[in-house]
Design a protein around this motif. Structure first.
Motif, short mmCIF file in Angstrom:
data_model
loop_
_atom_site.label_atom_id
_atom_site.label_comp_id
_atom_site.label_asym_id
_atom_site.label_seq_id
_atom_site.Cartn_x
_atom_site.Cartn_y
_atom_site.Cartn_z
N LEU A 36 34.47 -5.41 6.85
CA LEU A 36 35.45 -5.45 5.73
C LEU A 36 36.55 -5.07 6.59
CD1 LEU A 36 33.90 -3.85 2.62
CD2 LEU A 36 33.95 -6.24 2.97
N GLU A 37 37.73 -5.78 6.19
CA GLU A 37 39.01 -4.96 6.54
C GLU A 37 39.61 -4.90 5.33
OE1 GLU A 37 40.75 -8.02 9.34
OE2 GLU A 37 38.76 -8.21 10.19
N ILE A 38 40.50 -3.79 5.38
CA ILE A 38 41.40 -3.44 4.03
C ILE A 38 42.90 -3.10 4.68
CG2 ILE A 38 39.29 -2.94 2.70
CD1 ILE A 38 40.25 -0.02 3.06
N GLY A 39 43.74 -3.08 3.59
CA GLY A 39 44.98 -2.45 3.73
C GLY A 39 45.17 -1.52 2.65
N ILE A 40 45.75 -0.22 2.89
CA ILE A 40 46.35 0.54 1.92
C ILE A 40 47.81 1.31 2.33
CG2 ILE A 40 45.61 3.05 0.99
CD1 ILE A 40 42.85 2.61 1.97
N GLU A 41 48.39 1.02 1.22
CA GLU A 41 49.89 1.44 1.20
C GLU A 41 49.77 3.12 1.78
OE1 GLU A 41 50.79 0.95 -2.62
OE2 GLU A 41 52.06 -0.83 -2.24
N SER A 42 50.63 3.12 2.67
CA SER A 42 50.58 4.32 3.57
C SER A 42 50.88 5.79 2.65
CB SER A 42 51.77 4.31 4.64
OG SER A 42 53.00 4.25 4.15
N ASP A 43 51.48 5.48 1.57
CA ASP A 43 51.96 6.61 0.76
C ASP A 43 50.78 6.90 -0.16
OD1 ASP A 43 52.29 4.63 -0.78
OD2 ASP A 43 54.38 5.20 -1.64
N ASN A 44 49.77 6.32 -0.29
CA ASN A 44 48.81 6.33 -1.20
C ASN A 44 47.76 7.30 -0.69
OD1 ASN A 44 46.72 6.10 -2.99
ND2 ASN A 44 46.99 4.01 -3.33
N ALA A 46 45.46 9.58 -1.76
CA ALA A 46 44.03 9.33 -2.32
C ALA A 46 43.28 8.49 -2.03
CB ALA A 46 44.21 9.48 -4.06
N SER A 47 43.79 7.28 -1.82
CA SER A 47 43.08 5.94 -1.42
C SER A 47 42.76 6.17 0.05
CB SER A 47 43.80 4.66 -1.71
OG SER A 47 43.89 4.36 -3.09
N LEU A 48 43.57 6.70 0.88
CA LEU A 48 43.68 6.85 2.31
C LEU A 48 42.34 7.97 2.43
CD1 LEU A 48 47.08 7.09 3.52
CD2 LEU A 48 45.66 5.19 3.82
N GLN A 49 42.49 8.73 1.89
CA GLN A 49 41.31 10.02 1.83
C GLN A 49 39.85 9.30 1.46
OE1 GLN A 49 42.85 13.23 -0.25
NE2 GLN A 49 43.94 14.10 1.41
N CYS A 50 39.97 8.92 0.26
CA CYS A 50 38.63 7.99 -0.32
C CYS A 50 38.02 7.08 0.74
CB CYS A 50 39.10 7.44 -1.62
SG CYS A 50 37.46 6.49 -2.42
N PHE A 51 39.02 6.13 1.19
CA PHE A 51 38.27 5.11 2.21
C PHE A 51 37.90 5.81 3.46
CE2 PHE A 51 39.65 2.31 -1.07
CZ PHE A 51 39.12 1.26 -0.84
N ARG A 52 38.53 6.67 3.86
CA ARG A 52 38.23 7.58 5.23
C ARG A 52 36.76 7.90 4.67
NH1 ARG A 52 44.09 9.75 5.99
NH2 ARG A 52 44.66 8.07 7.60
N LYS A 53 36.68 8.90 3.74
CA LYS A 53 35.41 9.67 3.57
C LYS A 53 34.15 8.57 3.19
CE LYS A 53 37.62 13.62 1.77
NZ LYS A 53 37.79 14.66 0.55
N SER A 54 34.46 7.43 2.98
CA SER A 54 33.50 6.49 2.73
C SER A 54 33.18 5.55 3.96
CB SER A 54 33.97 5.54 1.46
OG SER A 54 34.10 6.26 0.45
N ASP A 65 54.44 -4.58 8.23
CA ASP A 65 55.74 -4.61 7.56
C ASP A 65 55.95 -4.60 6.09
OD1 ASP A 65 56.86 -5.06 10.03
OD2 ASP A 65 56.63 -7.37 9.76
N GLU A 66 54.91 -4.69 5.44
CA GLU A 66 54.49 -4.60 4.19
C GLU A 66 54.33 -3.21 3.50
OE1 GLU A 66 51.91 -7.62 2.85
OE2 GLU A 66 53.39 -9.07 3.35
N GLY A 67 54.26 -2.03 4.35
CA GLY A 67 54.03 -0.76 4.25
C GLY A 67 52.22 -0.30 4.27
N PHE A 68 51.49 -1.30 4.72
CA PHE A 68 50.04 -1.07 4.62
C PHE A 68 49.56 -0.31 6.09
CE2 PHE A 68 50.54 -3.83 1.18
CZ PHE A 68 49.79 -3.29 0.19
N LEU A 69 48.53 0.61 5.77
CA LEU A 69 47.92 0.91 7.01
C LEU A 69 46.44 0.16 6.97
CD1 LEU A 69 48.36 4.87 7.02
CD2 LEU A 69 49.27 3.17 8.52
N HIS A 70 45.95 -0.23 8.10
CA HIS A 70 44.76 -1.28 8.09
C HIS A 70 43.51 -0.49 8.57
CE1 HIS A 70 47.14 -4.71 7.28
NE2 HIS A 70 47.84 -4.15 7.59
N PHE A 71 42.39 -0.63 7.87
CA PHE A 71 41.26 -0.21 8.08
C PHE A 71 39.83 -1.08 8.14
CE2 PHE A 71 43.59 3.17 6.26
CZ PHE A 71 43.27 4.31 6.38
N ILE A 72 39.10 -0.95 8.97
CA ILE A 72 37.57 -1.75 8.83
C ILE A 72 36.45 -0.79 8.50
CG2 ILE A 72 38.43 -3.33 10.62
CD1 ILE A 72 36.67 -1.90 12.61
N TYR A 73 35.65 -1.51 7.88
CA TYR A 73 34.24 -0.99 7.72
C TYR A 73 33.15 -1.72 8.25
CZ TYR A 73 30.18 0.81 4.74
OH TYR A 73 29.17 1.42 4.41
#
Length: 82
Positions: A36-44, A46-54, A65-73
């Motif tokens: 899975l590839e996701i994007g989370i707004e860099s100022d969110n 709680a979501s950043l921590q949730c997805f990292r912990k998961s 350019d839209e303010g998102f950090l990208h993650f993969i699972y």
């Protein structure tokens, strides 16, 4: 496809987002995926921590350019070569 995960503000900071996300990741149709590839707004935060912990791994150190950090699972374990 895409999905969104939102937790009612009245029940935030109780682990509900993490429970929803982990339940989603265990669904048979998700476990069949490669990743899975996701994007989370860099100022969110709680979501950043949730997805990292998961188990999501951050792949971009700076927001796009839209303010998102990208993650993969990685959903499925890598196939072993014979």
């Amino acid at each position: 496809g895409s999905m969104s995960l939102a937790v009612n503000p009245k029940v935030r900071n109780q682990g509900n987002g993490k429970r929803i996300l982990r339940s989603f990741l265990q669904r048979p149709e998700v476990t069949k995926l490669h990743r899975l590839e996701i994007g989370i707004e860099s100022d969110n935060i709680a979501s950043l921590q949730c997805f990292r912990k998961s188990g999501f791994t951050q792949v971009s150190s700076e927001p796009d350019d839209e303010g998102f950090l990208h993650f993969i699972y990685n959903c499925a374990p890598p196939e072993k070569s014979a």
